[in-house]
Design an enzyme around this catalytic site. Sequence first.
Site, PDB file in Angstrom:
ATOM      1  N   GLU A  27      -7.418  32.834  21.318  1.00  0.00           N
ATOM      2  CA  GLU A  27      -8.551  32.812  22.284  1.00  0.00           C
ATOM      3  C   GLU A  27      -9.596  33.697  21.828  1.00  0.00           C
ATOM      4  O   GLU A  27      -9.530  35.078  21.844  1.00  0.00           O
ATOM      5  CB  GLU A  27      -7.722  33.069  23.403  1.00  0.00           C
ATOM      6  CG  GLU A  27      -6.589  32.377  24.071  1.00  0.00           C
ATOM      7  CD  GLU A  27      -5.749  33.087  25.116  1.00  0.00           C
ATOM      8  OE1 GLU A  27      -6.305  33.569  26.009  1.00  0.00           O
ATOM      9  OE2 GLU A  27      -4.622  33.037  24.929  1.00  0.00           O
ATOM     10  N   HIS A  56      -8.922  27.831  25.869  1.00  0.00           N
ATOM     11  CA  HIS A  56      -7.462  28.020  25.657  1.00  0.00           C
ATOM     12  C   HIS A  56      -6.678  26.947  25.009  1.00  0.00           C
ATOM     13  O   HIS A  56      -5.925  26.640  25.574  1.00  0.00           O
ATOM     14  CB  HIS A  56      -7.038  28.462  27.210  1.00  0.00           C
ATOM     15  CG  HIS A  56      -5.881  29.263  27.274  1.00  0.00           C
ATOM     16  ND1 HIS A  56      -4.475  29.020  26.761  1.00  0.00           N
ATOM     17  CD2 HIS A  56      -5.846  30.580  28.048  1.00  0.00           C
ATOM     18  CE1 HIS A  56      -4.007  29.957  26.891  1.00  0.00           C
ATOM     19  NE2 HIS A  56      -4.461  30.966  27.411  1.00  0.00           N
TER      20      HIS A  56
HETATM   21  C1  G6D Z   1      -3.099  33.954  28.348  1.00  0.00           C
HETATM   22  O1  G6D Z   1      -2.537  36.368  27.927  1.00  0.00           O
HETATM   23  C2  G6D Z   1      -2.276  35.101  28.745  1.00  0.00           C
HETATM   24  C3  G6D Z   1      -0.888  34.820  28.925  1.00  0.00           C
HETATM   25  O2  G6D Z   1      -0.175  35.899  29.424  1.00  0.00           O
HETATM   26  C4  G6D Z   1      -0.951  33.675  29.764  1.00  0.00           C
HETATM   27  O3  G6D Z   1       0.600  33.297  30.596  1.00  0.00           O
HETATM   28  C5  G6D Z   1      -1.342  32.567  29.146  1.00  0.00           C
HETATM   29  O4  G6D Z   1      -2.684  32.506  28.949  1.00  0.00           O
HETATM   30  C6  G6D Z   1      -1.277  31.247  30.026  1.00  0.00           C
HETATM   31  O5  G6D Z   1      -3.107  33.700  27.252  1.00  0.00           O
END
Ligand code: G6D
Length: 346
Positions: free
Chosen positions: A313, A179
């Site tokens: 991601e 992420h």
């Molecule tokens: C992610 O898809 C989700 C988003 O909606 C979220 O708020 C974020 O991570 C923190 O990618």
Amino acid sequence: MKYRRESFGTIDGQTIWQYWLENSQGYQLAVTEYGATITHLIMPDKAGKMANVVIGYDHLGDFVKQQAYFGATVGRVAGRIAHGTFELNGHKYQAPINNGLNTNHGGPHSFESQIWHSAVVEKNDAISIVFTLTSPDGENGFPGNLAVTTTYTLNEANEWLVDYQAITDKTTLFNPTCHVYLNLTGDFDQLVGKHTLQIDSDRFGAIQPDGLPTGELVPVTGSVFDLRQPQPLQAAFDSSAEQNTLVNGFDHPFLLNQTQNTADAILRDPESGRSITINTQGNAIVVYTANGFGDEPNLTDKAIQPHQAVAIEAQMMPDAIHHAGFGNIVLQPGEQYHRQTRYQLN
Ligand code: G6D
């Protein structure tokens, strides 16, 4: 190649280590045991000026405060699981609800906020940090003792690699992601609207306003979702025609065409000349344009704001367990899970 290890702070008296990897061209990747998180990625612009291009902080305390999964390893299951429920081998399971009516990113206090164990693997042309974690049977409602490894590598070809490995002792779900939030300007006073994004995807996954995939795969043709040629992200911030589909930007999965010898995604900042080319073994890329923050600590001397970065991601499609055609995220005992994503830094 070289590396150094330093204390990033302590949690309950335990030292949390941060590692700085560096190649001979001065590219640097910093990662920490907290959440198996990427804290910094330093690369040159077209004039050779080095800058950090990922959202991160210099202090562990700031990572602990934020809830936006900055740079973290997300799991067991990235993205939403509708109502947190799923069925495996005739058993019904319930994961805790932590996002509206659904479970997001593996539920609360998941991989992103756990302390991973770390080890260094040095080769001539690459250094890896191997983070390991055991997620016990039943954690956040998921079956099976799951032994997970996240490996970050920086090499002399200016590549950064993310490898996930796992084994389980019961049939379970597994769909991790990285992420990391990118801003290739290297200047977090600038937003990412001028970045161009290209994705080799003919269809994206429609979502509800709360972010849950509807299960529908929509052709990208004729919309801001058509990223088969590079497009500025600003188009997704400005588009009034597609306000019902967009959520102040993208928070959508793109189903990859998986064309041989074609990059899955390319993110470029024309002004700095920096770009990152992404190739993954998963079937999807979720693009999240940081459409809103909570009270995450500032990145500059101003309050953090939407569109200050973009998360790309690489994973399997979110909520895959509920939709045929979204791919398999079931991991069986005896199976050795391995998925790699490769980021070429230019
Ligand atoms: C992610 O898809 C989700 C988003 O909606 C979220 O708020 C974020 O991570 C923190 O990618």
